[in-house]
Scaffold this motif. Structure first.
Motif, short mmCIF file in Angstrom:
data_model
loop_
_atom_site.label_atom_id
_atom_site.label_comp_id
_atom_site.label_asym_id
_atom_site.label_seq_id
_atom_site.Cartn_x
_atom_site.Cartn_y
_atom_site.Cartn_z
N THR A 83 17.50 100.50 -50.14
CA THR A 83 16.96 101.72 -51.06
C THR A 83 16.02 102.56 -50.09
O THR A 83 15.60 102.23 -49.34
CB THR A 83 16.17 100.99 -52.16
N GLY A 84 15.78 103.62 -50.71
CA GLY A 84 14.61 104.68 -50.15
C GLY A 84 15.26 105.50 -49.38
O GLY A 84 16.50 105.65 -49.00
N ALA A 85 14.57 106.49 -48.72
CA ALA A 85 14.64 107.37 -47.84
C ALA A 85 13.69 107.96 -46.92
O ALA A 85 12.45 107.58 -47.06
CB ALA A 85 15.18 108.63 -48.43
N PHE A 86 14.05 108.15 -45.82
CA PHE A 86 13.13 109.03 -44.85
C PHE A 86 13.36 110.38 -45.01
O PHE A 86 14.48 111.17 -45.59
CB PHE A 86 13.38 108.69 -43.33
N ASN A 87 12.14 111.37 -44.89
CA ASN A 87 12.30 112.47 -44.93
C ASN A 87 11.93 113.18 -43.34
O ASN A 87 10.67 112.73 -42.93
CB ASN A 87 11.24 113.24 -45.88
N CYS A 88 12.52 114.20 -42.94
CA CYS A 88 12.33 114.65 -41.37
C CYS A 88 12.02 116.03 -41.39
O CYS A 88 12.82 116.80 -41.91
CB CYS A 88 13.25 114.31 -40.54
N ARG A 89 10.89 116.50 -41.01
CA ARG A 89 10.58 117.91 -40.74
C ARG A 89 11.17 118.12 -39.34
O ARG A 89 10.96 117.66 -38.46
CB ARG A 89 9.11 118.06 -40.79
N VAL A 90 12.10 119.42 -39.48
CA VAL A 90 12.78 119.54 -38.20
C VAL A 90 12.16 121.01 -37.84
O VAL A 90 12.12 122.02 -38.68
CB VAL A 90 14.20 119.84 -38.46
N GLN A 91 11.59 121.21 -36.67
CA GLN A 91 11.03 122.31 -36.25
C GLN A 91 11.76 122.95 -34.85
O GLN A 91 11.87 122.17 -34.14
CB GLN A 91 9.51 122.56 -35.93
N VAL A 92 12.08 124.21 -34.91
CA VAL A 92 12.74 124.75 -33.77
C VAL A 92 12.43 126.08 -33.12
O VAL A 92 12.15 126.81 -34.08
CB VAL A 92 14.29 124.73 -33.75
N TRP A 93 11.87 126.07 -31.72
CA TRP A 93 11.46 127.41 -31.29
C TRP A 93 12.49 127.81 -30.50
O TRP A 93 13.07 126.93 -29.56
CB TRP A 93 9.82 127.09 -30.63
N ARG A 94 12.56 129.10 -30.32
CA ARG A 94 13.43 129.85 -29.47
C ARG A 94 12.96 131.10 -28.95
O ARG A 94 12.25 131.79 -29.41
CB ARG A 94 14.80 130.03 -30.29
N PRO B 5 20.56 125.24 -25.66
CA PRO B 5 20.09 124.82 -24.46
C PRO B 5 18.72 125.65 -24.21
O PRO B 5 18.71 126.93 -24.56
CB PRO B 5 20.91 125.13 -23.19
N GLY B 6 17.49 124.81 -23.93
CA GLY B 6 16.19 125.74 -23.71
C GLY B 6 15.47 125.73 -25.14
O GLY B 6 14.18 126.15 -24.97
N ASP B 7 16.05 125.52 -26.28
CA ASP B 7 15.31 125.40 -27.45
C ASP B 7 14.08 124.21 -27.15
O ASP B 7 14.35 123.24 -26.57
CB ASP B 7 16.04 125.00 -28.74
N GLN B 8 13.11 124.39 -28.00
CA GLN B 8 11.93 123.39 -28.14
C GLN B 8 12.09 122.96 -29.62
O GLN B 8 12.20 123.69 -30.49
CB GLN B 8 10.59 124.06 -28.07
N ILE B 9 12.15 121.36 -29.41
CA ILE B 9 12.34 120.95 -30.74
C ILE B 9 11.18 119.84 -31.09
O ILE B 9 10.56 119.24 -30.16
CB ILE B 9 13.52 119.84 -30.73
N ASN C 286 6.35 133.42 -25.19
CA ASN C 286 6.69 134.26 -26.25
C ASN C 286 7.87 133.52 -27.39
O ASN C 286 8.65 134.18 -28.17
CB ASN C 286 7.48 135.50 -26.04
N ALA C 287 7.72 132.22 -27.11
CA ALA C 287 8.62 131.41 -28.09
C ALA C 287 8.44 131.46 -29.43
O ALA C 287 7.21 131.33 -29.85
CB ALA C 287 8.70 130.03 -27.57
N GLN C 288 9.44 131.94 -30.14
CA GLN C 288 9.19 132.01 -31.85
C GLN C 288 9.80 131.03 -32.51
O GLN C 288 10.90 130.37 -32.12
CB GLN C 288 9.90 133.47 -32.36
N LEU C 289 9.14 130.42 -33.71
CA LEU C 289 9.75 129.34 -34.73
C LEU C 289 10.89 130.09 -35.20
O LEU C 289 10.58 131.01 -36.16
CB LEU C 289 8.53 129.04 -35.65
#
Length: 468
Positions: free
Chosen positions: A457-468, A366-370, A339-342
């Protein structure tokens, strides 16, 4: 007392050093002790076992009745190459030529400066190549090379892998009487020498580490997970892997194993049924495919699991398998509650110019999914280099404390990294698959593993997703 994780019965060759090498017409040498010692160290440093080819009274013969692998074959050639490497430096050459004048002098050097130097290297976590002067002062070619992997001070002794004595845990120690020198000893073994010296010419600074030129058992396909490495607790999971003997002789072992480690690192092999029945040998070129399925994997126990393939050797050592490029010997599986939700899904820019960690605007509990996904490119500010992606410089692992992430196998320079709260930095690269976080929690931070920020120069872009 200090002992490294090197194990003669796992990383050392399973045949004695009885090589005869025809270097040129009329020129014959005997023994490849330096190559065998250096090769065993290669196995240890790469986290793999020695080839499973035996020629011992205890385990029989896989070499067609010969005492050693055939001259000119792939295995002998690999050992011979390392033999040359072990001798072709001015330092080691001079140590052999200009050794101590007497047995008593050799004994004195061994228990003094030479023991101190070997001890220093072992204390740093590095097994040390050791040269042994022959008892005869003028017998330059009667010396020997072994690999020291530990020591004791009272009484003084070195723990060594001696290529002359396969699958033996030998000790190198001084005699009480200096005129007798030193000895390599084990039950039924006593080989005398004038003394020992640190002969460590190993290429420790080479990155990536020197790869053994000969392996036998290797994963050639897989490990594949049928579906996703992100599964709900109690859901189905299928694992497939193909193991091949890539060597020139039969490879024998006690069992192939599919292992599982639970989120706390404990044995959970029962989830995928453990040992592969009936497979204890692969002939040269022969492959075997393992398929395992669980319809209720990790029911009721979410967290991060590791699934891999290993084997139990004839010497009763658990051994990891080599993996050819494009394959892997283990895979991490994130098992989450059904039943974990984004709760968070956002992109965060991490510019090269950032002189402080970049907050992701997410607090991890604690216990989150990343899960993290890295994109973009930077130029790190190093002249005559090009751009790199979130994976960083894959062949440049840093020990320099000026980099936020250093001193670890994944400490790639100029890569995307992350941490939670004040925890240690961790490699992110292009992807961190969904996994359960087991720490105390805190704000998620992102950064670039750079020693001088804001010079590129430049940059990274990071998608962050967390489920709880």
């Amino acid at each position: 007392m200090k002992i490294t994780s090197f194990d003669p019965r796992k990383h050392g060759y399973h045949f004695a050093n009885r090589f005869v090498t025809h270097v040129a017409p009329g020129i014959v040498t005997r023994g490849l002790c330096g190559g065998m010692s250096m090769g065993a160290l290669d196995h240890w440093r790469n986290g793999i076992a020695a080839p499973n080819h035996f020629a011992t009274a205890e385990h029989g013969n896989d070499l067609g009745g010969a005492e050693v692998p055939a001259e000119g074959g792939r295995l002998q050639s690999a050992i011979y190459e390392r033999q040359v490497h072990s001798l072709t430096t001015a330092l080691v050459y001079n140590r052999w030529l200009f050794g101590p004048g007497s047995v008593a002098d050799g004994h004195r050097a061994s228990v003094g400066a030479e023991f101190t130097e070997i001890r220093r290297r072992i204390d740093a976590g590095r097994p040390c190549l050791v040269g042994l002067w022959s008892l005869g002062q003028n017998d330059v070619f009667g010396g020997h090379q072994v690999l020291c992997y530990g020591y004791e001070t009272t009484p003084m002794k070195l723990y060594v892998y001696d290529p002359n004595h396969p699958d033996q845990e030998c000790e190198l120690r001084p005699f009480d009487v200096p005129d007798r020198g030193v000895e390599v000893c084990a039950p039924g073994i006593s080989d005398g020498y004038r003394g020992w010296f640190a002969a460590d010419v190993y290429n420790w600074d080479e990155q990536p580490p020197w790869t053994p030129r000969y392996v036998d058992l290797a994963i050639t396909e897989g490990i594949r997970i049928n579906g996703s490495t992100d599964v709900a607790a109690g859901g189905g999971l299928e694992v497939t892997a193909t193991i091949k003997n890539m060597g020139q002789y039969p490879s024998r072992f006690k069992n192939l194993y599919v292992y599982v480690r639970d989120p706390k690192g404990f044995n959970a092999d029962h989830l995928l049924h453990g040992a592969e029945p009936g497979v204890t040998m692969l002939q040269p070129g022969e492959s075997h495919t393992i398929v395992r399925r669980s319809d209720t994997f990790a029911a009721g126990a979410p967290g991060n699991y590791r699934v891999g393939v290993s084997y139990l050797s004839l010497t009763d050592r658990w051994c990891d398998l080599s993996a050819v490029p494009g394959t892997r010997s283990f895979v991490d599986v994130a098992v989450h509650p059904p039943n974990a939700q984004l709760v968070h899904d956002r992109w965060v820019e991490v510019p090269e110019s950032a002189t402080e960690p970049v907050g992701a605007g997410v607090t991890i509990k604690p216990g989150d999914q990343i899960a993290l996904t890295g994109r973009g490119a930077i130029w790190a500010g190093v002249w005559f280099t090009g751009n790199n992606g979130p994976e960083g410089w894959v062949d440049w692992i840093t020990d320099n404390p000026r980099f936020p992430l250093h001193g670890r196998p994944d400490a790639r320079q100029f890569s995307l990294i992350f941490r939670v709260g004040d925890e240690a930095w961790t490699y992110a690269g292009p992807e961190v698959p969904r996994r359960t976080y087991g720490g105390a929690g805190g704000d998620l931070q992102l950064w670039i593993n750079d020693d001088v920020h804001n010079n590129g120069t430049g940059a990274f872009n990071c998608r962050v997703q967390v489920w709880r």
